[in-house]
Design a protein around this motif. Structure first.
Motif, short mmCIF file in Angstrom:
data_model
loop_
_atom_site.label_atom_id
_atom_site.label_comp_id
_atom_site.label_asym_id
_atom_site.label_seq_id
_atom_site.Cartn_x
_atom_site.Cartn_y
_atom_site.Cartn_z
N LYS A 123 86.55 -55.43 -46.57
CA LYS A 123 87.65 -55.02 -47.45
C LYS A 123 88.72 -54.27 -46.66
N MET A 124 88.27 -53.40 -45.75
CA MET A 124 89.22 -52.62 -44.96
C MET A 124 90.16 -53.54 -44.17
N GLU A 125 89.62 -54.57 -43.55
CA GLU A 125 90.46 -55.49 -42.80
C GLU A 125 91.43 -56.24 -43.71
N ALA A 126 90.96 -56.63 -44.89
CA ALA A 126 91.83 -57.33 -45.83
C ALA A 126 92.95 -56.41 -46.33
N PHE A 127 92.59 -55.15 -46.64
CA PHE A 127 93.60 -54.21 -47.11
C PHE A 127 94.62 -53.90 -46.02
N ALA A 128 94.18 -53.86 -44.76
CA ALA A 128 95.11 -53.60 -43.66
C ALA A 128 96.18 -54.68 -43.56
N GLU A 129 95.79 -55.92 -43.83
CA GLU A 129 96.76 -57.02 -43.82
C GLU A 129 97.74 -56.90 -44.98
N ASP A 130 97.25 -56.50 -46.16
CA ASP A 130 98.10 -56.47 -47.36
C ASP A 130 98.98 -55.22 -47.41
N ILE A 131 98.40 -54.06 -47.09
CA ILE A 131 99.13 -52.79 -47.23
C ILE A 131 99.89 -52.45 -45.94
N HIS A 132 99.58 -53.14 -44.85
CA HIS A 132 100.28 -52.96 -43.57
C HIS A 132 100.02 -51.58 -42.97
N PHE A 133 98.76 -51.32 -42.67
CA PHE A 133 98.42 -50.13 -41.91
C PHE A 133 97.55 -50.53 -40.73
N ASN A 134 97.43 -49.63 -39.76
CA ASN A 134 96.66 -49.89 -38.54
C ASN A 134 95.32 -49.18 -38.60
N ILE A 135 94.29 -49.86 -38.12
CA ILE A 135 92.96 -49.27 -38.02
C ILE A 135 92.76 -48.82 -36.58
N ILE A 136 92.50 -47.53 -36.37
CA ILE A 136 92.37 -46.96 -35.03
C ILE A 136 90.94 -46.43 -34.87
N PRO A 137 90.05 -47.20 -34.23
CA PRO A 137 88.68 -46.71 -34.02
C PRO A 137 88.51 -46.17 -32.61
N PRO A 138 87.57 -45.22 -32.40
CA PRO A 138 87.23 -44.83 -31.03
C PRO A 138 86.42 -45.92 -30.35
N LEU A 139 86.31 -45.84 -29.04
CA LEU A 139 85.62 -46.87 -28.28
C LEU A 139 84.11 -46.66 -28.24
N SER A 140 83.64 -45.44 -28.49
CA SER A 140 82.21 -45.16 -28.41
C SER A 140 81.69 -44.73 -29.78
N PRO A 141 80.37 -44.80 -30.01
CA PRO A 141 79.81 -44.48 -31.32
C PRO A 141 80.12 -43.05 -31.75
N THR A 142 80.27 -42.87 -33.05
CA THR A 142 80.52 -41.54 -33.62
C THR A 142 79.34 -41.05 -34.45
N HIS A 143 78.45 -41.96 -34.85
CA HIS A 143 77.33 -41.57 -35.71
C HIS A 143 76.02 -41.87 -34.99
N TYR A 144 75.20 -40.82 -34.85
CA TYR A 144 73.88 -40.94 -34.23
C TYR A 144 72.85 -40.55 -35.30
N HIS A 145 72.15 -41.56 -35.80
CA HIS A 145 71.21 -41.34 -36.89
C HIS A 145 70.06 -40.46 -36.41
N ASN A 146 69.54 -39.63 -37.35
CA ASN A 146 68.41 -38.78 -37.01
C ASN A 146 67.14 -39.58 -36.70
N ASN A 147 67.08 -40.80 -37.23
CA ASN A 147 65.94 -41.69 -36.97
C ASN A 147 66.27 -42.52 -35.73
#
Length: 585
Positions: A123-147
């Motif tokens: 959905k995020m990718e589809a909305f980016a095309e329609d609403i015209h915004f940029n998705i800026i992710p970091p290159l390395s993981p941000t979430h490290y699960h406790n498991n």
């Protein structure tokens, strides 16, 4: 920007940070909920209300900055198992023209290096095309699960729309013992190819040679005999355009030279080692790697401080009036650093944020200051009795000087002060010790035509000769007078104090500070005083023409307000105003 704060509304003082403003949106009864946003008090920020949202939790603020429009910053959290809705994103992006949403969207896609793509990611990718915004992710993981059975993944990303700043970096920091790592995003200069710094150089020898040539189409159209006021206006416009064109043609743009010295080789090696240690700590976040990286950071900081102190000591040992950095250094030490104009409070308690709003707000304040407010008794008495760059001037050739003299003589014969010289661009200088968020705390300085100021000097000479020759200015008046300096007045005051202590063992002094001395000059009362002082009628009429029907626009950086009338006062920055002010006193 913080998500999953776990804060409750009753905990109003929780997690406060010194010198930072805390904004928060709490969700009572929902586990792992709530968002917060912190900004330094020195920034020109203010909180804004977020619109009604269905699934997203958000906290927002407005940031006013120099060289860019208003930035809307939003801390966002989409709880797990909640659907990403287009209506929520659209509502947040309508908060301003430049919006940054930052936080945990629980949206994954392999297109930004996640382990897999979930429904919210699609959905995020589809909305980016329609609403015209940029998705800026970091290159390395941000979430490290406790498991440990779960692989690290990217959950914390930024969405940007309408932001003209260039993205310098977005990276994950390995410095918190949490399942979500902090993400640092740096925004630098304006987006696009940033050209190297440049400066303009004007060849004044070339200007002087070009102004020797008077056989030009523009100057040839000026009548030989300047008689009427229309002739004066046309001659001034033609002369101004000619000078401006010559100066522009003699100016070139060159790359600015950098005065930065190269770092010593040991410092460069230390910085490279520090960067390598940081990369290793990011890739392998062990206690040993992180401790080593922090130690190198401290070592680099200490060594850079030593280098700066050594460079300063070297400069001070060799500085002299002949040194090319001498006067620049003296000016830098005497001058406060340039500070951008903060958000301003309007009379209706609202806030002016962007440059256009600030310029209009300051123009409103100055227009209100420059409004008549005389005593009614004085009005009655008066009504009963009343029926270009300065360097370019040094390059003028003899014919141009003769033309300028002809224009000045025509102005005096016609008792006329040209309208082109009565339109001012006003800038605001902050008054020391005054709150900088109030429009009245700025002293208005008028930037006027150089040719007009030269004509003012001829009028000032005639006015001063009359006032001083007739003894109409007392000897105790030191302000704006030749051969009357501040040290002389201070010495005179000290002598009075010393004599008072010798004779009466005490000295009493009364000091007056006249507020709005320039801005509140009453035009009709001033002209009445000039007639009472028996000034030549022709000079009084010219001064009346000089102070009436004036207009100004306020300039804030490169933004201009609308044109405003001046109904009272004389312009600060004018050479004639100081003499006129003495007459009013």
């Amino acid at each position: 920007m913080v998500q999953e704060t776990h804060l409750k509304p009753r905990l109003s003082n929780a997690c406060k940070i010194s010198n930072f403003v805390q904004l928060r949106t709490d969700r009572q009864g929902a586990p792992k909920s709530g968002t917060a946003l912190y900004y330094n008090r020195s920034l020109y920020c203010c909180p804004i209300d977020t619109p009604p949202l269905v699934n997203i939790e958000a906290t927002a603020c407005r940031l006013s900055m120099t060289g860019h429009g208003i930035l809307i910053l939003v801390s966002v959290y989409l709880p797990p198992k909640k659907k990403l809705l287009r209506s929520d994103l659209e509502a947040l992006f309508t908060l301003g023209d430049a919006v940054i949403l930052f936080g945990d969207f629980n949206s994954k896609s392999t297109n930004w290096n996640c382990n897999y793509t979930n429904s919210n990611g699609r959905k995020m990718e589809a909305f980016a095309e329609d609403i015209h915004f940029n998705i800026i992710p970091p290159l390395s993981p941000t979430h490290y699960h406790n498991n440990d059975n779960y692989r690290p993944d990217i959950l914390d990303i930024a969405l940007m729309k309408g932001v003209a700043l260039k993205l310098s970096c977005i990276e994950t920091l390995q410095c918190l013992n949490s399942d979500h790592r902090p993400v640092l995003m740096r925004l630098g200069s304006l987006a696009g190819n940033c050209p190297p710094p440049k400066k303009t150089i004007t060849s004044w020898q070339k200007v002087s040679a070009a102004l020797e040539e008077t056989d030009t189409p523009i100057l040839n159209n000026i009548p030989n005999d300047i008689v009427s006021t229309d002739d004066i206006d046309y001659a001034i416009g033609a002369l101004t355009n000619h000078i401006t064109t010559v100066v522009e043609n003699s100016t070139r743009v060159v790359p600015a030279k950098s005065d930065r010295k190269e770092l010593p080789s040991d410092v460069s090696e230390l910085i490279r080692a520090k960067n390598a240690a940081l990369r290793r700590a990011s890739k392998y976040p062990t206690c040993e790697n992180r401790s080593h990286a922090r130690a190198l950071q401290r070592e680099v900081k200490a060594r850079m401080k030593e280098v700066r102190n050594e460079n300063w000591s070297d400069l001070m040992s060799e500085i002299s009036p002949s040194h090319r950095a001498y006067w620049g250094l003296a000016k830098a030490l005497k001058t406060e650093g340039a500070v951008p104009t903060p958000a301003l409070k309007k009379p209706d308690k609202s806030i002016a944020f962007d440059d256009r709003e600030k310029a209009e707000c300051l123009a409103d304040s100055i227009e209100q200051q420059c409004t008549e407010n005389p005593d009614t008794e004085h009005v009655r008495r008066v009504e009963e009795e009343d029926t270009i760059s300065s360097k370019a001037l040094k390059c003028f050739s003899a014919p141009l000087v003769a033309l300028l003299v002809a224009i000045f003589n025509a102005c005096i014969r016609n008792c006329y002060f040209p309208a082109a010289w009565k339109e001012a661009v006003v800038i605001g200088i902050p008054k020391p010790g005054k709150p900088r968020d109030l429009p009245a705390s700025y002293r208005p300085i008028s930037l006027l035509s150089v040719l007009g100021k030269l004509f003012e000097k001829t009028l000032k000479t005639r006015l001063s000769n009359h006032l001083i020759g007739k003894g109409l200015i007392i000897n105790e008046q030191f302000g704006f007078r030749p051969n009357h300096s501040c040290p002389q007045q201070a010495l005179r005051l000290i002598e009075y104090i010393s004599d008072g202590f010798k004779v009466k063992r005490k000295t009493v002094a009364v000091f007056f500070d006249v507020a709005k001395a320039f801005d509140r000059v009453w035009h009709a009362g001033l002209i009445y005083k000039l007639y009472k002082l028996e000034l030549p009628d022709r000079l009084v009429i010219i001064i009346h023409h000089y102070i009436s029907n004036r207009h100004f626009s306020f300039r804030l950086d490169n933004t201009y307000s609308s044109m405003r009338p001046i109904r009272a006062g004389v312009p600060q920055g004018s050479t004639l105003s100081t003499t006129v002010l003495r007459v009013r006193k």
